[in-house]
Scaffold this active site. Structure first.
Site, PDB file in Angstrom:
ATOM      1  N   TYR A  24      -0.523  -0.260  10.117  1.00 33.38           N
ATOM      2  CA  TYR A  24      -0.812  -0.901   8.822  1.00 33.38           C
ATOM      3  C   TYR A  24       0.355  -0.678   7.854  1.00 33.38           C
ATOM      4  O   TYR A  24       0.841  -1.613   7.218  1.00 33.38           O
ATOM      5  CB  TYR A  24      -2.100  -0.284   8.280  1.00 33.38           C
ATOM      6  CG  TYR A  24      -2.562  -0.757   6.931  1.00 33.38           C
ATOM      7  CD1 TYR A  24      -3.282  -1.935   6.794  1.00 33.38           C
ATOM      8  CD2 TYR A  24      -2.316   0.009   5.789  1.00 33.38           C
ATOM      9  CE1 TYR A  24      -3.747  -2.348   5.557  1.00 33.38           C
ATOM     10  CE2 TYR A  24      -2.779  -0.401   4.549  1.00 33.38           C
ATOM     11  CZ  TYR A  24      -3.493  -1.576   4.431  1.00 33.38           C
ATOM     12  OH  TYR A  24      -3.946  -1.980   3.198  1.00 33.38           O
ATOM     13  N   SER A  35       0.842  -1.200   0.000  1.00 35.10           N
ATOM     14  CA  SER A  35       0.000   0.000   0.000  1.00 35.10           C
ATOM     15  C   SER A  35       0.874   1.247   0.000  1.00 35.10           C
ATOM     16  O   SER A  35       2.013   1.208   0.481  1.00 35.10           O
ATOM     17  CB  SER A  35      -0.860  -0.013   1.260  1.00 35.10           C
ATOM     18  OG  SER A  35      -1.400   1.260   1.528  1.00 35.10           O
ATOM     19  N   LYS A  43       2.984  -3.461   6.293  1.00 38.94           N
ATOM     20  CA  LYS A  43       3.177  -3.633   4.844  1.00 38.94           C
ATOM     21  C   LYS A  43       4.658  -3.522   4.468  1.00 38.94           C
ATOM     22  O   LYS A  43       5.166  -4.305   3.667  1.00 38.94           O
ATOM     23  CB  LYS A  43       2.353  -2.595   4.071  1.00 38.94           C
ATOM     24  CG  LYS A  43       0.834  -2.778   4.165  1.00 38.94           C
ATOM     25  CD  LYS A  43       0.354  -4.043   3.475  1.00 38.94           C
ATOM     26  CE  LYS A  43      -1.162  -4.141   3.393  1.00 38.94           C
ATOM     27  NZ  LYS A  43      -1.616  -5.448   2.847  1.00 38.94           N
TER      28      LYS A  43
END
Lengths: 322, 322
Positions: free
Chosen positions: A148, A124, A152
């Protein structure tokens, strides 16, 4: 061709499964194994549909034992949830990726090195964090401002190292915000970017939690599926040692999103957007990049829309009233 | 002041323990808990010296239960070993860092948030990988070309995220090659940078496995201890969200290292350096940066030597004939 999709019940997973079920893989039928916690009603029919958590002990070894030729690893909890449930974020977004890599490596070893599957991981743009230059490219540092994003980056690093060693043949694609997402809102902090288009087109009110001036990068779900398929087929020798790629997209402000909606659907539809600031979402979104270049991906044939109008029309064509 | 040193038996760990045992912490005596697999004969006397592996189950919870004010996490296997023993590299260099963070976070939670220890982690310039610009700074992307480098990036990311959440107060310092290391050669691919100075000064032959033109960044063990202490005391509010810092050092070629040795110790000593190319070491070293800037660290008061002559003299003064 044996294809494993982790996170197959999600919006992109279902669209990917549908495309592969319809077109096969490079002209030949594909055997598709789907795995997810849950599926929508009437899921895409696949060869095998498995239900469970990516955190289930032994799962990855069991899935790897089939020696899929291609693994799409899309399974993840979204940014907002990883931020509010710290443990769940790491347990779902990081550790299963490690378990998957180890399981694929074990099959690689058992095969005497012959088995080396293509692994496509959805990373992402949340791997990037402010402060940003006005514009940046694939060489920008990964300094995320969310759990998050950190998860990633870590998966990208693991996939890169297992690939460098020849155990798997991995590619991480850094998705911009996927917009317009069909269906119900999810817990992603980026959810409103879709909501302000989708809800009004469906005759419902939508909440806009950030100012109109917020700028962001978008690509349609159809483009996301295209990215995944391109990542699955490309010659990874062209990537060199850096196997994480920024995906292309359309950079625009919320105001420009709204104007595209107005051009296509009119004032009455736009009137359904209600402004209701949310400091948590504002803070998260402030940490995301406004505009970046995807030079490497574009040179490798990854394609996105060229205007937000096109993105709205893709939603109307592919998802509205289905 | 309660100080925990993981990797306390290593060369830098012992020098750090010696400094703290001698000077205390900011003028007051320090309670020092040392942990490592093994210690040299006549280790620095500390409050408690523990022996075991950082991979021992339950270890981190046990160490965290004492609520050390400062944790120095130096425990790691070196780059060459992490490259040849893939499993050991990940099991030692990544997972214990996660366990440590979780254990410190559990104490943070139990304390109602009052306990938030300073965590100083020794990262490495191996987080960077070629291709490099001629010179780069803290903003350069982390794209390592070794498992060791990948493991260090991942620990940096975890420490950053646990710090962002307020569970710990972490700083990762990216050490340049520490030179001249006293004692015996270790399995680090960078070992020869010390060997070509140390062995000749001790009247022994040394192997030079790379060409004279190889350029690299160095800092002395004394500087490394200085970096650790500075990282333990600095106001982390000055770091913002990016808690990994390039450490300063002396950039020079192997030829310049040899000339510094010749200036200080003469031709007969230099004659003990034998050229014997090693393709594995050449390949690893080629992937490392030749020269980088440490602007942020310098602004924060981190100091290294300013010439390789100074580095050689530090070795002679601190370690030769001990």
């Amino acid at each position: 061709m044996r294809i494993l999709i982790l996170g197959a019940g999600g919006m992109i997973g279902q669209k990917l499964a549908a495309r592969l079920a319809r077109d096969g893989w490079q002209g030949a039928p594909a055997e598709i194994v789907a795995h997810d916690m849950a599926y929508p009603p009437n899921p895409v029919p696949v060869t095998r549909q498995l239900t469970g958590s990516v955190t289930d002990p032994g799962l990855m070894a069991q899935l790897a034992a089939d020696r899929p030729d291609i693994v799409f690893h899309l399974a993840s909890i979204v940014s907002g949830e990883a931020e509010t449930d710290f443990d769940k974020g790491w347990q779902v977004n990081m550790f299963p990726c490690w378990e998957l890599l180890q399981a694929l490596r074990a099959e690689h070893d058992k095969s005497g090195g012959a088995y080396r599957p293509r692994l496509v991981f959805t990373s992402s743009i949340a791997v990037f964090g402010a402060p940003f230059p006005e514009i940046f490219d694939d060489e920008f540092l990964t300094a995320p401002l969310t759990s998050y994003g950190a998860q990633k980056v870590i998966c990208e690093q693991m996939i890169n190292d297992f690939s460098r060693k020849g155990f798997v043949d991995g590619v991480s694609i850094r998705l911009p915000t996927i917009c317009v997402r069909p269906g119900k809102p999810n817990k992603a902090a980026s959810g409103f970017f879709s909501g302000i288009i989708r809800e009004p087109l469906n005759g419902q009110e939508a909440i806009l939690p950030v100012p109109d001036t917020v700028s962001h990068m978008h690509a349609s779900p159809r483009s996301a599926v295209g990215f995944l398929l391109r990542a699955a087929e490309l010659d990874t020798a062209e990537l060199g040692a850096r196997r994480a790629l920024n995906m292309p997209g359309v950079a625009c402000t919320v105001a420009e999103q709204i104007e595209a909606l107005r051009d296509i659907a009119g004032n009455n539809v736009v009137a359904l957007i209600k402004r209701q600031p949310d400091p948590l979402i504002e803070r998260i979104v402030e940490g995301w990049p406004r505009r970046f270049l995807a030079r490497r991906a574009e040179a490798l044939g990854f394609k996105a829309e060229t205007s937000f109008h096109e993105i709205v029309r893709t939603y109307i064509e592919e998802d509205l009233n289905r």
